[in-house]
Write a protein that holds these residues in place. Structure first.
Motif, mmCIF file in Angstrom:
data_model
loop_
_atom_site.group_PDB
_atom_site.id
_atom_site.type_symbol
_atom_site.label_atom_id
_atom_site.label_comp_id
_atom_site.label_asym_id
_atom_site.label_seq_id
_atom_site.Cartn_x
_atom_site.Cartn_y
_atom_site.Cartn_z
ATOM 1 N N VAL A 43 0.846 -1.200 0.000
ATOM 2 C CA VAL A 43 0.000 0.000 0.000
ATOM 3 C C VAL A 43 0.874 1.239 0.000
ATOM 4 O O VAL A 43 0.612 2.215 -0.722
ATOM 5 N N ILE A 44 1.942 1.232 0.815
ATOM 6 C CA ILE A 44 2.854 2.378 0.864
ATOM 7 C C ILE A 44 3.495 2.618 -0.497
ATOM 8 O O ILE A 44 3.637 3.761 -0.945
ATOM 9 N N SER A 45 3.869 1.539 -1.168
ATOM 10 C CA SER A 45 4.538 1.669 -2.470
ATOM 11 C C SER A 45 3.583 2.102 -3.574
ATOM 12 O O SER A 45 4.024 2.533 -4.640
ATOM 13 N N GLY A 46 2.284 1.954 -3.338
ATOM 14 C CA GLY A 46 1.309 2.305 -4.358
ATOM 15 C C GLY A 46 0.963 1.156 -5.278
ATOM 16 O O GLY A 46 0.208 1.338 -6.249
ATOM 17 N N ALA A 47 1.510 -0.028 -4.988
ATOM 18 C CA ALA A 47 1.211 -1.190 -5.831
ATOM 19 C C ALA A 47 -0.269 -1.524 -5.789
ATOM 20 O O ALA A 47 -0.855 -1.948 -6.797
ATOM 21 N N VAL A 48 -0.889 -1.356 -4.621
ATOM 22 C CA VAL A 48 -2.345 -1.536 -4.482
ATOM 23 C C VAL A 48 -2.877 -0.418 -3.600
ATOM 24 O O VAL A 48 -2.144 0.165 -2.796
ATOM 25 N N SER A 49 -4.141 -0.122 -3.742
ATOM 26 C CA SER A 49 -4.768 0.865 -2.871
ATOM 27 C C SER A 49 -5.164 0.193 -1.558
ATOM 28 O O SER A 49 -5.173 -1.045 -1.450
ATOM 29 N N ARG A 50 -5.501 1.003 -0.563
ATOM 30 C CA ARG A 50 -5.930 0.441 0.716
ATOM 31 C C ARG A 50 -7.179 -0.412 0.528
ATOM 32 O O ARG A 50 -7.306 -1.498 1.116
ATOM 33 N N ASP A 51 -8.123 0.088 -0.288
ATOM 34 C CA ASP A 51 -9.360 -0.661 -0.516
ATOM 35 C C ASP A 51 -9.076 -1.999 -1.204
ATOM 36 O O ASP A 51 -9.687 -3.025 -0.863
ATOM 37 N N GLU A 52 -8.146 -1.993 -2.147
ATOM 38 C CA GLU A 52 -7.799 -3.234 -2.835
ATOM 39 C C GLU A 52 -7.148 -4.218 -1.876
ATOM 40 O O GLU A 52 -7.423 -5.425 -1.920
ATOM 41 N N TYR A 53 -6.307 -3.695 -1.008
ATOM 42 C CA TYR A 53 -5.653 -4.569 -0.030
ATOM 43 C C TYR A 53 -6.684 -5.190 0.910
ATOM 44 O O TYR A 53 -6.662 -6.394 1.173
ATOM 45 N N MET A 54 -7.601 -4.355 1.416
ATOM 46 C CA MET A 54 -8.635 -4.849 2.323
ATOM 47 C C MET A 54 -9.527 -5.866 1.623
ATOM 48 O O MET A 54 -9.943 -6.864 2.227
ATOM 49 N N HIS A 55 -9.819 -5.625 0.352
ATOM 50 C CA HIS A 55 -10.657 -6.560 -0.399
ATOM 51 C C HIS A 55 -9.969 -7.923 -0.494
ATOM 52 O O HIS A 55 -10.631 -8.971 -0.404
ATOM 53 N N GLY A 56 -8.655 -7.913 -0.662
ATOM 54 C CA GLY A 56 -7.916 -9.170 -0.715
ATOM 55 C C GLY A 56 -7.970 -9.925 0.607
ATOM 56 O O GLY A 56 -8.127 -11.151 0.631
ATOM 57 N N VAL A 57 -7.855 -9.193 1.717
ATOM 58 C CA VAL A 57 -7.955 -9.829 3.035
ATOM 59 C C VAL A 57 -9.339 -10.435 3.221
ATOM 60 O O VAL A 57 -9.489 -11.567 3.693
ATOM 61 N N ASN A 110 -11.450 -11.440 0.974
ATOM 62 C CA ASN A 110 -11.617 -12.629 0.138
ATOM 63 C C ASN A 110 -10.919 -13.852 0.750
ATOM 64 O O ASN A 110 -11.422 -14.979 0.643
ATOM 65 N N GLN A 111 -9.775 -13.632 1.403
ATOM 66 C CA GLN A 111 -9.108 -14.736 2.100
ATOM 67 C C GLN A 111 -9.992 -15.269 3.221
ATOM 68 O O GLN A 111 -10.094 -16.484 3.416
ATOM 69 N N PHE A 119 -16.960 -17.300 13.419
ATOM 70 C CA PHE A 119 -16.962 -15.883 13.795
ATOM 71 C C PHE A 119 -16.544 -15.001 12.626
ATOM 72 O O PHE A 119 -17.196 -13.986 12.328
ATOM 73 N N LEU A 120 -15.447 -15.361 11.948
ATOM 74 C CA LEU A 120 -14.975 -14.553 10.828
ATOM 75 C C LEU A 120 -16.028 -14.446 9.733
ATOM 76 O O LEU A 120 -16.226 -13.376 9.143
ATOM 77 N N HIS A 121 -16.731 -15.534 9.484
ATOM 78 C CA HIS A 121 -17.765 -15.493 8.452
ATOM 79 C C HIS A 121 -18.959 -14.643 8.900
ATOM 80 O O HIS A 121 -19.668 -14.077 8.064
ATOM 81 N N THR A 122 -19.179 -14.562 10.207
ATOM 82 C CA THR A 122 -20.292 -13.750 10.707
ATOM 83 C C THR A 122 -20.009 -12.258 10.555
ATOM 84 O O THR A 122 -20.914 -11.479 10.231
ATOM 85 N N ILE A 123 -18.746 -11.857 10.769
ATOM 86 C CA ILE A 123 -18.452 -10.414 10.811
ATOM 87 C C ILE A 123 -17.735 -9.903 9.562
ATOM 88 O O ILE A 123 -17.401 -8.718 9.488
ATOM 89 N N VAL A 124 -17.505 -10.767 8.578
ATOM 90 C CA VAL A 124 -16.671 -10.367 7.454
ATOM 91 C C VAL A 124 -17.240 -9.167 6.693
ATOM 92 O O VAL A 124 -16.479 -8.281 6.258
#
Length: 240
Positions: A168-182, A184-185, A196-201
């Motif tokens: 994110v710092i380097s600009g390779a991905v935006s914060r939103d893109e990074y969060m979206h990847g998390v 999806n994991q 729990f994770l599936h309940t609050i995702v």
């Protein structure tokens, strides 16, 4: 043998206020690792030696810089002291301290680290403690309550204020893109193992840090109010 006279200490050409202001500016812009006496002297337009008129080490400089930030928090929170409900006052104090600390990851490490050198830190702790006193708890309960409020606020601010991931710092991905990847994991995890994770995702994906902080602070303060309303056996109840 002729003794050589040590060189005279060069007189400072600027004030402690200027030193601390530029220190905070450097910390805010580039982080703690960028703070050196040489870099600070360059910002001040003087020699490194002049900084030693005011502080003896980088640690002392950081302690004083943290305390300098908290002077403004004291000024900003003076209006909360007279609130009719001490819980409301504690909430406002907590939010103000969080706002000062969340964008300054360095601040949490130096909050109340040396109260002899940090009078404003001690005054802010006292201000929080005086609101706790209005709840008429026992001394032990009061100590735990004030410590819990300060610990929660400073701890969450330090956590929320961490540097973003390298990509994110380097600009390779935006914060939103990074969060979206998390997110999806998380969604790809087995729901049976991670219910729990599936309940609050979905909440996690769209949450705001300030809302998360306020909710946690409210939970803490609700518990404190319940403790005060139960009383401590002295016949006194909390101010409402």
């Amino acid at each position: 043998m002729i003794r050589q006279t040590p060189p005279a200490r060069s007189r400072a050409s600027h004030s402690l206020e200027a030193v601390l202001t530029e220190t905070i500016g450097l910390l805010d812009e580039a982080g703690e690792s960028a703070l050196t006496f040489r870099a600070l002297a360059a910002r001040l337009g003087g020699g490194v030696g002049s900084i030693y008129w005011y502080v003896q080490s980088k640690d002392e400089l950081l302690d004083r810089a943290a305390d300098h930030v908290l002077a403004s928090v004291l000024d900003d929170t003076e209006r909360f002291v007279g609130r009719s409900d001490p819980i409301d006052a504690l909430r406002d104090l907590g939010v103000a301290l969080y706002a000062a600390a969340v964008d300054r990851p360095w601040l949490a490490n130096y909050f109340m680290r040396d109260t002899g050198m940090q009078p404003n830190s001690l005054r802010l702790y006292e201000r929080i403690g005086q609101q706790v006193l209005r709840l008429h708890l026992t001394p032990r309960q009061s100590f735990h309550a004030a410590s819990a409020v300060v610990g929660f606020v400073v701890g969450v601010a330090a956590d929320m204020g961490q540097e973003p991931p390298a990509e994110v710092i380097s600009g390779a991905v935006s914060r939103d893109e990074y969060m979206h990847g998390v997110v999806n994991q998380w969604r790809a995890l087995d729901p049976a193992e991670h219910p729990f994770l599936h309940t609050i995702v979905d909440e996690f994906e769209h949450h705001r840090d300030i809302d998360q902080f306020r909710a946690g602070l409210d939970l803490l303060l609700d518990g404190l109010r319940l403790q005060a309303e139960r009383g401590d056996g002295s016949g006194r109840s909390a101010d409402r």
